[in-house]
Design an enzyme around this catalytic site. Sequence first.
Site, mmCIF file in Angstrom:
data_model
loop_
_atom_site.group_PDB
_atom_site.id
_atom_site.type_symbol
_atom_site.label_atom_id
_atom_site.label_comp_id
_atom_site.label_asym_id
_atom_site.label_seq_id
_atom_site.Cartn_x
_atom_site.Cartn_y
_atom_site.Cartn_z
ATOM 1 N N GLU A 142 -1.275 -8.754 4.098
ATOM 2 C CA GLU A 142 -1.199 -9.204 5.497
ATOM 3 C C GLU A 142 -2.575 -9.359 6.129
ATOM 4 O O GLU A 142 -2.700 -9.930 7.227
ATOM 5 C CB GLU A 142 -0.344 -8.241 6.317
ATOM 6 C CG GLU A 142 -1.029 -6.994 6.847
ATOM 7 C CD GLU A 142 -1.309 -5.936 5.782
ATOM 8 O OE1 GLU A 142 -1.989 -4.941 6.104
ATOM 9 O OE2 GLU A 142 -0.854 -6.107 4.634
ATOM 10 N N CYS B 25 0.827 -1.204 0.000
ATOM 11 C CA CYS B 25 0.000 0.000 0.000
ATOM 12 C C CYS B 25 0.865 1.260 0.000
ATOM 13 O O CYS B 25 1.469 1.584 -1.011
ATOM 14 C CB CYS B 25 -0.990 -0.035 1.163
ATOM 15 S SG CYS B 25 -2.337 1.161 0.991
ATOM 16 N N HIS C 194 -3.401 -4.988 0.690
ATOM 17 C CA HIS C 194 -2.855 -5.410 1.990
ATOM 18 C C HIS C 194 -2.857 -6.934 2.103
ATOM 19 O O HIS C 194 -3.804 -7.530 2.638
ATOM 20 C CB HIS C 194 -3.679 -4.798 3.126
ATOM 21 C CG HIS C 194 -3.396 -3.361 3.359
ATOM 22 N ND1 HIS C 194 -2.490 -2.915 4.302
ATOM 23 C CD2 HIS C 194 -3.869 -2.256 2.742
ATOM 24 C CE1 HIS C 194 -2.438 -1.597 4.268
ATOM 25 N NE2 HIS C 194 -3.259 -1.165 3.327
#
Length: 245
Positions: free
Chosen positions: A217, A115, A215
Amino acid sequence: MADPPRRPLIGLTTYGERARYLVWDHQAALLPRSYVDVVTASGGAPVLLPPVLAAAEAVAALDALILTGGPDIGPGHYGAAPHPEAFTPRPERDATELVILHRALDRGIPVLGVCRGAQLLNVGLGGTLSQHLPEVLGHERHNPAPGVFGPTAVRLTAGSRTAELLGERALVHCHHHQAIDRLGRGLVATGRAEDGTIEAVELAGHRFVVGVQWHPEQDVTDIRLVSALVRAAELAAGRHEEVDR
């Protein structure tokens, strides 16, 4: 008994923010736990890098780097005036991460930008950003609400590293109101949303330098991108050890 193999050291840049926890309310260097968990699950050893210039010294010991998400990058770094909808930049974090990025590139270690991290990779290589996507696109689907990730369909370029890992189509988690505009030196756009927004970039001529506007994660059940970074770090570390010998 032989010692287990050393996990690659994966640097993670961190936020510098005022935070409240337990009885404390003060400035903190912090990072969402999901980044740490996905690096650990991928076989890496997470190393948190606070947003102070001294942290750049740690790059010499790292096997790979993840530039994490966060607030908008100061537009002065790409020659623009602040947009009215842009968030307040964090000058110390910007300056620190740009130094960290260039040291990592100079060492040739793998880099993954997430990001803001993808945007920083672009800015660090001389590119620019679109400062407020709703003004350009006419919708807010990339950033539907504070603290909410918008599902975004991304088409990835056949033959690119990101496509090899994720396939040519992926549904990803986005939370951004800015995005890459003019590409930086050597960067190639390898993924776009349906509205044309650049969602993935790769640096030509490097073993593993990838930026994604989403993202990864946020889905700890899908660690393909971070696992690929860790594998690239293991290969790079092996090469470095051979040179040292």
